[in-house]
Design an enzyme around this catalytic site. Structure first.
Site, short mmCIF file in Angstrom:
data_model
loop_
_atom_site.label_atom_id
_atom_site.label_comp_id
_atom_site.label_asym_id
_atom_site.label_seq_id
_atom_site.Cartn_x
_atom_site.Cartn_y
_atom_site.Cartn_z
N ALA A 59 0.82 -1.22 0.00
CA ALA A 59 0.00 0.00 0.00
C ALA A 59 0.85 1.26 0.00
O ALA A 59 1.73 1.42 0.83
CB ALA A 59 -0.92 0.01 1.22
N GLY A 64 4.45 1.28 7.18
CA GLY A 64 5.46 0.26 6.90
C GLY A 64 5.99 0.33 5.48
O GLY A 64 7.18 0.20 5.23
N CYS A 65 5.08 0.53 4.53
CA CYS A 65 5.49 0.58 3.13
C CYS A 65 6.29 1.85 2.83
O CYS A 65 7.21 1.83 2.02
CB CYS A 65 4.27 0.50 2.22
SG CYS A 65 3.46 -1.11 2.35
N THR A 66 5.93 2.93 3.50
CA THR A 66 6.70 4.16 3.34
C THR A 66 8.14 3.93 3.78
O THR A 66 9.08 4.31 3.07
CB THR A 66 6.06 5.32 4.14
OG1 THR A 66 4.74 5.55 3.63
CG2 THR A 66 6.87 6.59 4.05
N VAL A 69 9.94 1.74 1.07
CA VAL A 69 10.29 2.46 -0.14
C VAL A 69 11.44 3.43 0.14
O VAL A 69 12.38 3.54 -0.66
CB VAL A 69 9.07 3.17 -0.75
CG1 VAL A 69 9.47 4.12 -1.87
CG2 VAL A 69 8.06 2.15 -1.26
#
Length: 117
Positions: A59, A64-66, A69
């Site tokens: 997402a 967490g994904c931020t 990335v």
């Protein structure tokens, strides 16, 4: 292809995000996906030309994904110094990707849209 943190997204779509987890050293299946800029990236077009780093995240704009990335973005100069292209893949669309790029300052990592087709 360097496989790192690859996982199956929780989706029933028949797309690269619905594949089983890849293992390090496994050959990745070919895919053709849109970038947030509207261009197309086909994995097989890099075969024999340059290394490719592909990572998957579920997402855009989630905490967490931020972090994930941003971590790949920080390592991107190391990958690029070895001639590699870096791609992050998730299922969110173009508008979400554009916001996410601003949030993460992902200027050297190309974010791809896996829309399930």
């Amino acid at each position: 292809l360097i496989v790192s943190n690859a996982f199956k997204l929780s989706t029933s779509r028949k797309s690269i995000s619905s594949l089983n987890m890849l293992k390090v050293g496994e050959v990745a299946p070919d895919f053709e996906l849109l970038t947030s800029k509207g261009t197309t990236v086909k994995l097989s077009s890099f075969k024999g030309k340059k290394p490719v780093v592909v990572f998957f995240y579920p997402a855009d704009n989630s905490p967490g994904c931020t972090k994930q990335v941003i971590a790949f973005e920080k390592k991107s100069p190391d990958f690029k110094s070895k001639g590699a292209e870096v791609f992050g893949v998730s299922s969110q669309g173009k508008a979400e990707k554009e916001k996410f790029i601003k949030t993460t300052s992902a200027s050297s990592t190309t974010l791809l849209i896996d829309d399930g087709e």
